[in-house]
Design an enzyme around this catalytic site. Sequence first.
Site, mmCIF file in Angstrom:
data_model
loop_
_atom_site.group_PDB
_atom_site.id
_atom_site.type_symbol
_atom_site.label_atom_id
_atom_site.label_comp_id
_atom_site.label_asym_id
_atom_site.label_seq_id
_atom_site.Cartn_x
_atom_site.Cartn_y
_atom_site.Cartn_z
ATOM 1 N N TYR A 190 0.856 -1.185 0.000
ATOM 2 C CA TYR A 190 0.000 0.000 0.000
ATOM 3 C C TYR A 190 0.895 1.238 0.000
ATOM 4 O O TYR A 190 1.878 1.307 0.743
ATOM 5 C CB TYR A 190 -0.900 0.021 1.223
ATOM 6 C CG TYR A 190 -1.750 1.268 1.322
ATOM 7 C CD1 TYR A 190 -2.914 1.389 0.570
ATOM 8 C CD2 TYR A 190 -1.372 2.328 2.149
ATOM 9 C CE1 TYR A 190 -3.683 2.532 0.644
ATOM 10 C CE2 TYR A 190 -2.143 3.478 2.228
ATOM 11 C CZ TYR A 190 -3.295 3.570 1.467
ATOM 12 O OH TYR A 190 -4.058 4.712 1.547
ATOM 13 N N ASP A 241 -1.729 2.360 -20.362
ATOM 14 C CA ASP A 241 -3.059 2.813 -19.924
ATOM 15 C C ASP A 241 -2.867 3.987 -18.973
ATOM 16 O O ASP A 241 -3.310 3.978 -17.828
ATOM 17 C CB ASP A 241 -3.814 1.673 -19.250
ATOM 18 C CG ASP A 241 -5.291 1.985 -19.028
ATOM 19 O OD1 ASP A 241 -5.777 2.995 -19.575
ATOM 20 O OD2 ASP A 241 -5.954 1.220 -18.296
#
Length: 267
Positions: free
Chosen positions: A80, A175
């Site tokens: 994270y 992307d």
Amino acid sequence: MDPTSCLERAGLHGHESPIQLAGGDMGLVWRVGSMVVKCMQAGPPHQLKTESKGLAQLAHAGCRTPHIHHVDHDCLIMDYIDAGPPNWRDLAAQLAALHRPLDGQYGADETIFIGRLPLAPVPRTTHWPTFWRHGRIEPLLKLTADTLGPLAGRIERLLDDYTPPTEGPCLLHGDLWNGNVIMGREGAYLIDPSVWMGERSVDLAMMRLFGGFPQLFWDCYEAHYPIPPDVESALPFHQLYFLLVHVHFFGRSYCGGVQRVLERYDH
């Protein structure tokens, strides 16, 4: 599939309660302490393994990505990233280095994914217009022709008539909208890639298409790696790829964007 069972299967242990995060159109994304757990509930086989491989390729090329702890068919576990201040200079430096041409051919040896859409490999080549047509645009035209109507034929004619400038193959994120950039305490991190070898125009086209990158980023990027006028003029042409993906997933609401691109190249 839930994050706790993913962690147990990977031999990892999260003592904190899972917190669901935004994102994940095929499954769910959770934070469990210092880790992010993506649980795939639907979607193509191997997609998470392809994502993991792409992150590793970007990291090997010098980009900052989350550390991967585990990946299998329906679970990806990464660090994270604690939020930090925007660092557009750092992102610009990373991408300018990533986009430098390499020896090699356009394409990929394995299926790539753009969103949840798989694109099978086609023969790799050093001729960009050939790869772009057969490897990227034509597969999407097959999926969207009914929705596009007459626009499909106009795209085919543009492919016949327009030859984009080339700078040479480089590794692409594939992307690159602002939702796939995380600003952490150490700088910018790239996530959710669709990695293959192509013209840097593809990444730049996506970044221009949906915005989210301030002028400071573009000034710093151009200081590292200027964008020639002919490459700039070809960005709408390369936006067709992403617009067709959106037509496939979301329908006619994106046909107006396709038409605006085509009008830019009308003679």
